[in-house]
Design a protein around this motif. Structure first.
Motif, PDB file in Angstrom:
ATOM      1  N   VAL A  82     -72.061 -57.004 -82.451  1.00  0.00           N
ATOM      2  CA  VAL A  82     -72.420 -58.406 -82.671  1.00  0.00           C
ATOM      3  C   VAL A  82     -73.855 -58.651 -82.216  1.00  0.00           C
ATOM      4  O   VAL A  82     -74.663 -59.271 -82.917  1.00  0.00           O
ATOM      5  CB  VAL A  82     -71.438 -59.334 -81.919  1.00  0.00           C
ATOM      6  CG1 VAL A  82     -71.934 -60.775 -81.905  1.00  0.00           C
ATOM      7  CG2 VAL A  82     -70.042 -59.268 -82.558  1.00  0.00           C
ATOM      8  N   TYR A  83     -74.182 -58.148 -81.048  1.00  0.00           N
ATOM      9  CA  TYR A  83     -75.516 -58.299 -80.467  1.00  0.00           C
ATOM     10  C   TYR A  83     -76.572 -57.624 -81.334  1.00  0.00           C
ATOM     11  O   TYR A  83     -77.634 -58.201 -81.616  1.00  0.00           O
ATOM     12  CB  TYR A  83     -75.485 -57.690 -79.064  1.00  0.00           C
ATOM     13  CG  TYR A  83     -76.687 -57.942 -78.201  1.00  0.00           C
ATOM     14  CD1 TYR A  83     -77.092 -59.226 -77.869  1.00  0.00           C
ATOM     15  CD2 TYR A  83     -77.402 -56.871 -77.660  1.00  0.00           C
ATOM     16  CE1 TYR A  83     -78.189 -59.440 -77.039  1.00  0.00           C
ATOM     17  CE2 TYR A  83     -78.481 -57.076 -76.822  1.00  0.00           C
ATOM     18  CZ  TYR A  83     -78.872 -58.362 -76.514  1.00  0.00           C
ATOM     19  OH  TYR A  83     -79.951 -58.577 -75.692  1.00  0.00           O
ATOM     20  N   ALA A  84     -76.284 -56.408 -81.784  1.00  0.00           N
ATOM     21  CA  ALA A  84     -77.236 -55.654 -82.604  1.00  0.00           C
ATOM     22  C   ALA A  84     -77.464 -56.288 -83.969  1.00  0.00           C
ATOM     23  O   ALA A  84     -78.473 -56.013 -84.625  1.00  0.00           O
ATOM     24  CB  ALA A  84     -76.771 -54.209 -82.769  1.00  0.00           C
ATOM     25  N   SER A  85     -76.535 -57.121 -84.418  1.00  0.00           N
ATOM     26  CA  SER A  85     -76.707 -57.819 -85.699  1.00  0.00           C
ATOM     27  C   SER A  85     -77.595 -59.036 -85.559  1.00  0.00           C
ATOM     28  O   SER A  85     -77.995 -59.646 -86.559  1.00  0.00           O
ATOM     29  CB  SER A  85     -75.346 -58.252 -86.249  1.00  0.00           C
ATOM     30  OG  SER A  85     -74.873 -59.415 -85.583  1.00  0.00           O
ATOM     31  N   GLY A  86     -77.872 -59.426 -84.320  1.00  0.00           N
ATOM     32  CA  GLY A  86     -78.666 -60.622 -84.080  1.00  0.00           C
ATOM     33  C   GLY A  86     -77.858 -61.888 -83.924  1.00  0.00           C
ATOM     34  O   GLY A  86     -78.420 -62.987 -83.849  1.00  0.00           O
ATOM     35  N   ALA A  87     -76.537 -61.772 -83.859  1.00  0.00           N
ATOM     36  CA  ALA A  87     -75.666 -62.941 -83.729  1.00  0.00           C
ATOM     37  C   ALA A  87     -75.566 -63.347 -82.262  1.00  0.00           C
ATOM     38  O   ALA A  87     -74.695 -62.870 -81.524  1.00  0.00           O
ATOM     39  CB  ALA A  87     -74.280 -62.637 -84.299  1.00  0.00           C
ATOM     40  N   ILE A  88     -76.474 -64.209 -81.837  1.00  0.00           N
ATOM     41  CA  ILE A  88     -76.537 -64.588 -80.427  1.00  0.00           C
ATOM     42  C   ILE A  88     -76.550 -66.104 -80.255  1.00  0.00           C
ATOM     43  O   ILE A  88     -76.938 -66.612 -79.198  1.00  0.00           O
ATOM     44  CB  ILE A  88     -77.769 -63.979 -79.724  1.00  0.00           C
ATOM     45  CG1 ILE A  88     -79.065 -64.432 -80.400  1.00  0.00           C
ATOM     46  CG2 ILE A  88     -77.668 -62.459 -79.695  1.00  0.00           C
ATOM     47  CD1 ILE A  88     -80.325 -64.049 -79.630  1.00  0.00           C
ATOM     48  N   ALA A  89     -76.090 -66.846 -81.286  1.00  0.00           N
ATOM     49  CA  ALA A  89     -76.076 -68.302 -81.200  1.00  0.00           C
ATOM     50  C   ALA A  89     -74.841 -68.837 -81.917  1.00  0.00           C
ATOM     51  O   ALA A  89     -74.341 -68.215 -82.874  1.00  0.00           O
ATOM     52  CB  ALA A  89     -77.342 -68.887 -81.822  1.00  0.00           C
ATOM     53  N   PRO A  90     -74.307 -69.983 -81.489  1.00  0.00           N
ATOM     54  CA  PRO A  90     -73.156 -70.586 -82.165  1.00  0.00           C
ATOM     55  C   PRO A  90     -73.437 -70.807 -83.647  1.00  0.00           C
ATOM     56  O   PRO A  90     -74.551 -71.166 -84.044  1.00  0.00           O
ATOM     57  CB  PRO A  90     -72.983 -71.926 -81.431  1.00  0.00           C
ATOM     58  CG  PRO A  90     -73.569 -71.699 -80.086  1.00  0.00           C
ATOM     59  CD  PRO A  90     -74.738 -70.772 -80.306  1.00  0.00           C
ATOM     60  N   GLY A  91     -72.420 -70.559 -84.480  1.00  0.00           N
ATOM     61  CA  GLY A  91     -72.562 -70.705 -85.922  1.00  0.00           C
ATOM     62  C   GLY A  91     -72.857 -69.403 -86.627  1.00  0.00           C
ATOM     63  O   GLY A  91     -72.611 -69.271 -87.834  1.00  0.00           O
ATOM     64  N   GLN A  92     -73.387 -68.428 -85.904  1.00  0.00           N
ATOM     65  CA  GLN A  92     -73.585 -67.104 -86.491  1.00  0.00           C
ATOM     66  C   GLN A  92     -72.263 -66.336 -86.452  1.00  0.00           C
ATOM     67  O   GLN A  92     -71.319 -66.729 -85.772  1.00  0.00           O
ATOM     68  CB  GLN A  92     -74.682 -66.353 -85.740  1.00  0.00           C
ATOM     69  CG  GLN A  92     -76.054 -67.007 -85.848  1.00  0.00           C
ATOM     70  CD  GLN A  92     -77.116 -66.267 -85.063  1.00  0.00           C
ATOM     71  OE1 GLN A  92     -76.929 -65.920 -83.903  1.00  0.00           O
ATOM     72  NE2 GLN A  92     -78.265 -66.027 -85.693  1.00  0.00           N
ATOM     73  N   ALA A  93     -72.188 -65.223 -87.192  1.00  0.00           N
ATOM     74  CA  ALA A  93     -70.930 -64.481 -87.267  1.00  0.00           C
ATOM     75  C   ALA A  93     -71.187 -63.068 -87.752  1.00  0.00           C
ATOM     76  O   ALA A  93     -72.242 -62.761 -88.320  1.00  0.00           O
ATOM     77  CB  ALA A  93     -69.947 -65.181 -88.207  1.00  0.00           C
ATOM     78  N   THR A  94     -70.192 -62.206 -87.521  1.00  0.00           N
ATOM     79  CA  THR A  94     -70.231 -60.844 -88.046  1.00  0.00           C
ATOM     80  C   THR A  94     -68.926 -60.527 -88.770  1.00  0.00           C
ATOM     81  O   THR A  94     -67.859 -61.026 -88.404  1.00  0.00           O
ATOM     82  CB  THR A  94     -70.424 -59.805 -86.926  1.00  0.00           C
ATOM     83  OG1 THR A  94     -69.378 -59.954 -85.956  1.00  0.00           O
ATOM     84  CG2 THR A  94     -71.767 -59.976 -86.252  1.00  0.00           C
ATOM     85  N   VAL A  95     -69.040 -59.698 -89.790  1.00  0.00           N
ATOM     86  CA  VAL A  95     -67.892 -59.085 -90.448  1.00  0.00           C
ATOM     87  C   VAL A  95     -68.027 -57.589 -90.215  1.00  0.00           C
ATOM     88  O   VAL A  95     -69.040 -56.985 -90.594  1.00  0.00           O
ATOM     89  CB  VAL A  95     -67.863 -59.398 -91.957  1.00  0.00           C
ATOM     90  CG1 VAL A  95     -66.721 -58.642 -92.633  1.00  0.00           C
ATOM     91  CG2 VAL A  95     -67.710 -60.899 -92.191  1.00  0.00           C
ATOM     92  N   LYS A  96     -67.023 -56.999 -89.594  1.00  0.00           N
ATOM     93  CA  LYS A  96     -67.107 -55.613 -89.159  1.00  0.00           C
ATOM     94  C   LYS A  96     -66.193 -54.721 -89.994  1.00  0.00           C
ATOM     95  O   LYS A  96     -64.998 -54.980 -90.116  1.00  0.00           O
ATOM     96  CB  LYS A  96     -66.724 -55.512 -87.686  1.00  0.00           C
ATOM     97  CG  LYS A  96     -66.691 -54.105 -87.116  1.00  0.00           C
ATOM     98  CD  LYS A  96     -66.275 -54.143 -85.646  1.00  0.00           C
ATOM     99  CE  LYS A  96     -66.154 -52.763 -85.045  1.00  0.00           C
ATOM    100  NZ  LYS A  96     -65.752 -52.806 -83.631  1.00  0.00           N
ATOM    101  N   LEU A  97     -66.790 -53.662 -90.560  1.00  0.00           N
ATOM    102  CA  LEU A  97     -66.029 -52.645 -91.287  1.00  0.00           C
ATOM    103  C   LEU A  97     -66.114 -51.348 -90.495  1.00  0.00           C
ATOM    104  O   LEU A  97     -66.941 -50.481 -90.773  1.00  0.00           O
ATOM    105  CB  LEU A  97     -66.601 -52.441 -92.700  1.00  0.00           C
ATOM    106  CG  LEU A  97     -66.701 -53.673 -93.597  1.00  0.00           C
ATOM    107  CD1 LEU A  97     -67.289 -53.297 -94.941  1.00  0.00           C
ATOM    108  CD2 LEU A  97     -65.335 -54.325 -93.778  1.00  0.00           C
ATOM    109  N   ALA A  98     -65.275 -51.219 -89.492  1.00  0.00           N
ATOM    110  CA  ALA A  98     -65.230 -50.018 -88.668  1.00  0.00           C
ATOM    111  C   ALA A  98     -63.783 -49.532 -88.619  1.00  0.00           C
ATOM    112  O   ALA A  98     -62.993 -49.875 -89.488  1.00  0.00           O
ATOM    113  CB  ALA A  98     -65.784 -50.304 -87.280  1.00  0.00           C
TER     114      ALA A  98
END
Length: 501
Positions: A244-260
């Motif tokens: 999440v951190y490496a994607s730049g998602a560090i603020a409310p409203g941001q998000a990640t979709v993870k395919l692992a």
């Protein structure tokens, strides 16, 4: 130039990223290790393999980059949660680590859910299921009492590797939530939760901040890895929060979709959300959380398809050097959307969101003589997409579904899969150049030692968007209709799965 190392321990391999102080990824190294399936529903790993993978990767990094060990300022580790490493009083491994996808503690999880769910959720912010360490320790207490009685230390996989590097018996405040033994409000081990599995809380590691600077590397660690004793080791955190951190998602409203190994959708929020369908964790940014949904077998399903049903493609990779996954994807993208009516449900190890059901089984449904291997592979990719859509629906019901997201994890490398997921969810997905949690760990180490001035500075210097996928409205509408069939198949087959031993 100074450098940072981020070291990740995933479901099938360890990866190390070498990051320069100006935010450039200089080199990466990956080392695979086995996961063992001794019985149906059991999943285990040997923690020694993780340590050896780290040693191999760091030495490989030196060979690839030519960087001097004395120029590596700091390193940080991350890894999959819920995978407890148990040590005896002599620091010897008691048994293989029970991996978080293991289902053997389903009975214990059901007992906890029936009798203690409200209090567990109040304390831990999460709901009992077989993926947590608490029911796994209950299983151990009931089925391997001698091993349970020998427990002197309990660590996560990355904590165990770091213990061998520095001798610090600690875990970070994010990882601690994964044991389901933590009072999340107090950030202290809960005597109540520990008592449920017969564990003395005094045996548990000290809880520290993810950016806590720890002890210097031991003589053995310096000799094994080739690192300098001057390299600072910080505590680190979990693999998902580092992705999440490496994607730049560090603020409310941001998000990640993870395919692992597992698939997750994680919106960033400014408070914890406690819900049976969510897995809720702190963010490394103080005050933030990532309450995520999860599908249990995401890239694990695609790997299963490669390993079990794609021997030709594996042989072609050995012969030509072209990745077997790419060969499979090239064929799958020629198949029309919907795989001509072939459905796959990715329940190889049961399912988390929205069913919390370890007894679900994977299935292909709607097979005809017309279907080829390419159809089956596309069905696998789409089936995981439908499972993530199940997750998205849950987030929508809670009012925290993202309007766009960064797509991360190894599966995000596939252009076809990125498009399928964007079309399935109906949202734009941006891909960053480096999508590995080991980059996040290196960034965090940089903030901890002052190479980066802040989390925002680390993101601005290290995170670069390489592409954005937009959903196709017609395909989205098609998948919406197909999703109803996907749900009907799941509902129809569930009673049958529950009757299969």
């Amino acid at each position: 130039m100074k450098y940072l190392l981020g070291c990740d321990f995933g479901g099938s391999s360890s990866k190390v990223t070498l990051l320069s102080s100006n935010g450039q990824v200089v080199a990466t190294a990956t080392c695979e290790y086995p996961t063992f399936f001794p019985y149906n529903g059991w999943v285990e790993q040997d923690p020694n393999d993780s340590y050896l993978a780290l040693v191999t990767n760091i030495r490989r990094i030196f060979q690839i980059s030519g960087v001097s060990p004395w120029d590596i300022v700091a390193l940080s580790l991350d890894g999959a949660t819920h995978t407890a490493v148990l040590l005896d009083e002599n620091d010897c491994l008691i048994r293989p680590a029970i991996y978080w996808t293991d289902k053997r503690s389903s009975k214990q999880a059901k007992h906890l859910s029936t009798n203690y769910k409200t209090e567990i959720e109040r304390l831990s912010f999460n709901s009992p299921s077989s993926l947590w360490t608490l029911p796994q320790l209950m299983w151990l207490h009931e089925n391997e009492p001698e091993n349970h009685g020998r427990i002197s230390k309990l660590l996560s996989m990355k904590d165990y590797v770091r213990y061998r590097l520095t001798g610090d018996y600690v875990t970070d405040s994010i990882e601690a939530m994964g044991f389901m033994l933590l009072d999340a409000r107090k950030n202290e081990w809960s005597p109540y939760l520990c008592e449920l599995c017969g564990l003395n809380p005094a045996l548990l590691p000290t809880i520290v901040d993810p950016m806590q600077v720890l002890s210097p590397l031991t003589d053995t660690a310096v000799q094994d890895t080739g690192l300098s004793r001057e390299t600072v080791v910080i505590a680190g955190a979990t693999d998902t929060v580092m992705e999440v951190y490496a994607s730049g998602a560090i603020a409310p409203g941001q998000a990640t979709v993870k395919l692992a190994t597992a698939g997750r959708i994680c919106p960033i929020t400014n408070r914890a959300y406690v819900d049976p369908m969510l897995v809720t964790y702190r963010h490394v940014v103080p005050g933030l959380w990532y309450p995520g949904t999860a599908t249990k077998s995401c890239a694990a399903s695609n790997r299963w398809f490669r390993d079990v049903l794609s021997q030709y493609e594996i042989a072609e990779e050995e012969r030509t050097g072209k990745d077997a996954y790419v060969i499979l994807s090239d064929a799958a993208k020629k198949v029309q959307v919907g795989a001509d009516g072939l459905f796959f449900h990715p329940y190889l190890q049961g399912e988390i969101t929205p069913y919390l059901d370890d007894r679900l089984r994977a299935s292909f449904t709607g097979i005809t003589a017309y279907h080829t291997k390419a159809h089956f592979n596309r069905a696998v990719l789409e089936g995981i997409g439908y499972s993530l859509k199940d997750c998205f629906v849950v987030l929508s019901s809670l009012g925290i579904a993202p309007e766009n997201a960064s797509i991360i994890g190894g599966g995000a490398k596939s252009p076809l899969w990125r498009q399928i997921i964007s079309d399935m969810l109906g949202i734009p997905l941006q891909k960053v150049e480096n999508i590995d949690s080991s980059l996040g760990s290196a960034m965090l180490a940089g903030v901890a030692v002052g190479i980066f001035a802040s989390h925002q500075d680390a993101v601005e210097k290290c995170v670069r968007v390489s592409s954005t996928v937009l959903p196709n409205p017609e395909t989205f509408a098609f998948y919406e209709k197909q999703f109803e069939h996907y749900k009907q198949i799941q509902a129809a087959l569930t009673p049958i799965y529950h009757n299969i031993n």
